[in-house]
Design an enzyme around this catalytic site. Structure first.
Site, mmCIF file in Angstrom:
data_model
loop_
_atom_site.group_PDB
_atom_site.id
_atom_site.type_symbol
_atom_site.label_atom_id
_atom_site.label_comp_id
_atom_site.label_asym_id
_atom_site.label_seq_id
_atom_site.Cartn_x
_atom_site.Cartn_y
_atom_site.Cartn_z
ATOM 1 N N GLU A 172 37.879 41.723 35.630
ATOM 2 C CA GLU A 172 37.114 42.006 34.409
ATOM 3 C C GLU A 172 36.829 40.769 33.556
ATOM 4 O OE1 GLU A 172 38.525 45.338 32.200
ATOM 5 O OE2 GLU A 172 38.192 46.707 33.865
ATOM 6 N N GLU A 372 38.458 49.745 40.436
ATOM 7 C CA GLU A 372 39.163 50.646 39.522
ATOM 8 C C GLU A 372 38.259 51.780 39.127
ATOM 9 O OE1 GLU A 372 40.750 48.916 35.889
ATOM 10 O OE2 GLU A 372 41.588 47.247 37.026
#
Ligand code: GCO
Length: 466
Positions: A172, A372
């Site tokens: 991220e 995810e």
């Protein structure tokens, strides 16, 4: 009566990976064990008031010491693949210089245990726990951090790629940059939501853009180091939180608008990694705040990857085509839109389909992993100790249904990693926000597979949505 065959479930491709994910700081505990250096999260979580209930990762779910039990539980749940992260300061306590063999040894044993259980290891090299020693020298504001990351990645590849075939560089980028170095403010269904991450800085736009540049440079350095030191066949790619504009209605015009906004939303990260340039709309918007970079940097950043990993929870926005200058219009999200329990988590399972499809149509990677997706719920523990999370089952069924739609259209999604295998420290949200398929009693460290773990097991067994 209908024939049973009428009910045949559409399957995922045969080689589809049913995975679960975690990250070092959120589960390991043992912050000083075996020569580990401090990370920015060890520092930040101890600043009073930063974390909900002043929770820290000091103990977490004690995975550092209980990893064998945890792997056994994953095996029982039918997991094909496990995405875990390596704590950089366990390996290089000072960020660079001398490695710490005992730190490496933990991951080496973890990998052996996974392989013994028939679970494929996927290692993330950076899930936000920067060595504090590097932060003290400027952290992600300094280019040197990118070079140090390259060295660390090379060292890991040299020592683990005989058994780990798949690496994710950085988790991220968007959030580590924006939440960690400025803090973000959103409005979700009319309510303000603020999110900050370590190191909790408040940089101006120019410095923030430079941090973003240094992070993608680090990614590129790591890709090159893994190519140089990894065993042949080692695969590598990013694990980015994809900011996705979802077309509200699937028409060619709206899809084009969604592609346009999605490229722009990912300009500093996936787009520059895949194209080797910062797109015009980003450079125009940044103006004098654009980062400093060289052509050589862009070459490094866009070193070819084997796959793109995307973390997918929510659409950044719903869009439709418009004849305004931007070419799209954002559709406001109604207050009545359903929600999961994290403050930011609106329930929009179709984002799984669109994130995969737009990644494919915009950047055309060889392979895509959903690194995810998952949700926090308010689990119910009954008098017999059983844990019920029917809404997580509902969430996963819908999300995986949308992913099945993507694979059935030929989009090369190779696997999905549910966030998360176990309840864990949800960063500043603390331990109250539970994302696990396996419940953890934080008083006793007792693990109990939830209803959703049973759902996962059956879905993985059937290779279909159940
Ligand atoms: C992130 C991280 C995870 C989170 C998860 C739920 O995206 O913030 O990758 O560590 O815990 O996404 O919020």
């Amino acid at each position: 009566m209908l024939q049973a065959a009428t009910y045949a479930k559409p399957k995922f491709p045969d080689d589809f990976c049913w995975g679960v994910a975690s990250a070092a700081y959120q589960i390991e505990g043992s912050p000083d064990a075996d020569g580990k250096g401090k990370s920015i999260w060890d520092t930040y979580s101890h600043i009073p008031g930063k974390m909900k209930n002043n929770d820290t990762g000091d103990i977490a779910i004690d995975h550092y010491r209980r990893y064998k039990e945890d792997i056994r539980l994953m095996k029982e749940m039918g997991v094909d693949a496990y995405r875990f992260s390596i704590s950089w300061p366990r390996i290089f306590p000072n960020g660079d210089g001398m490695p710490n063999p005992k730190g490496l040894d933990f991951y080496s044993k973890l990998v052996d245990e996974l392989l013994k259980a028939g679970i494929k290891p996927f290692a993330t090299l950076y899930h936000w726990d920067l060595p504090q020693a590097l932060q003290d020298k400027g952290g992600w504001q300094s280019r040197d951090t990118a070079y140090a990351f390259g060295e660390y990645a090379g060292y890991i590849a040299e020592n683990l790629s005989d058994r780990v075939n798949n690496f994710f560089t950085i988790n991220e980028f968007q959030n580590l940059v924006d939440m960690g170095h400025r803090g973000i403010d959103m409005v979700v269904q009319g309510k303000p939501v603020k999110i900050e991450l370590a190191p909790g800085l408040k940089l101006n736009q120019k410095s923030l853009n430079q941090v973003a540049h240094n992070a993608v440079l680090a990614h590129g350095m790591a890709v090159q180091a893994i190519r140089a030191s990894g065993k042949p066949g080692t695969k590598v790619g990013p694990a980015e939180v994809m900011f996705c504009g979802v077309p509200i209605i699937d028409t060619p015009e709206n899809v084009k608008a969604a592609e346009k906004v999605t490229r722009h939303l990912n300009a500093r990260f996936l787009d520059v990694m895949q194209t080797g340039k910062y797109c015009k709309s980003y450079l125009e918007e940044a103006g004098k705040d654009a980062p400093e970079f060289t052509d050589e940097d862009l070459k490094i950043i866009s070193s070819p990857v084997d796959f793109i990993g995307i973390n997918v929870y929510i659409p950044k926005m719903y869009v439709m085509a418009s004849d305004n200058k931007a070419g799209y219009e954002e559709i406001p999200m109604n207050v009545s839109h359903p929600k999961m329990s994290s403050p930011w988590h609106t329930f929009s399972p179709e984002v799984l389909y669109w994130a995969a499809r737009l990644t494919d149509s915009i950047w055309n990677p060889k392979e895509i992993y959903i690194t995810e997706n998952g949700c926090a719920t308010s689990d119910v523990v009954d008098a017999n100790g059983k844990v019920f999370d029917e809404d997580r089952v509902m969430y996963l069924r819908n999300a995986m249904g949308q992913l099945q739609r993507a694979t059935s259209e030929g989009i090369p999604v190779k696997g999905n990693f549910v966030w998360s295998a176990f309840d864990n420290l949800e960063w500043t949200g603390g331990y109250g926000t539970r994302f696990g398929l396996i419940h953890v009693d934080y008083e006793t460290q007792k693990r109990t597979p939830k209803l959703s773990a049973a759902w996962f097991k059956e879905a993985a067994r059937c290779n279909a949505v159940v």
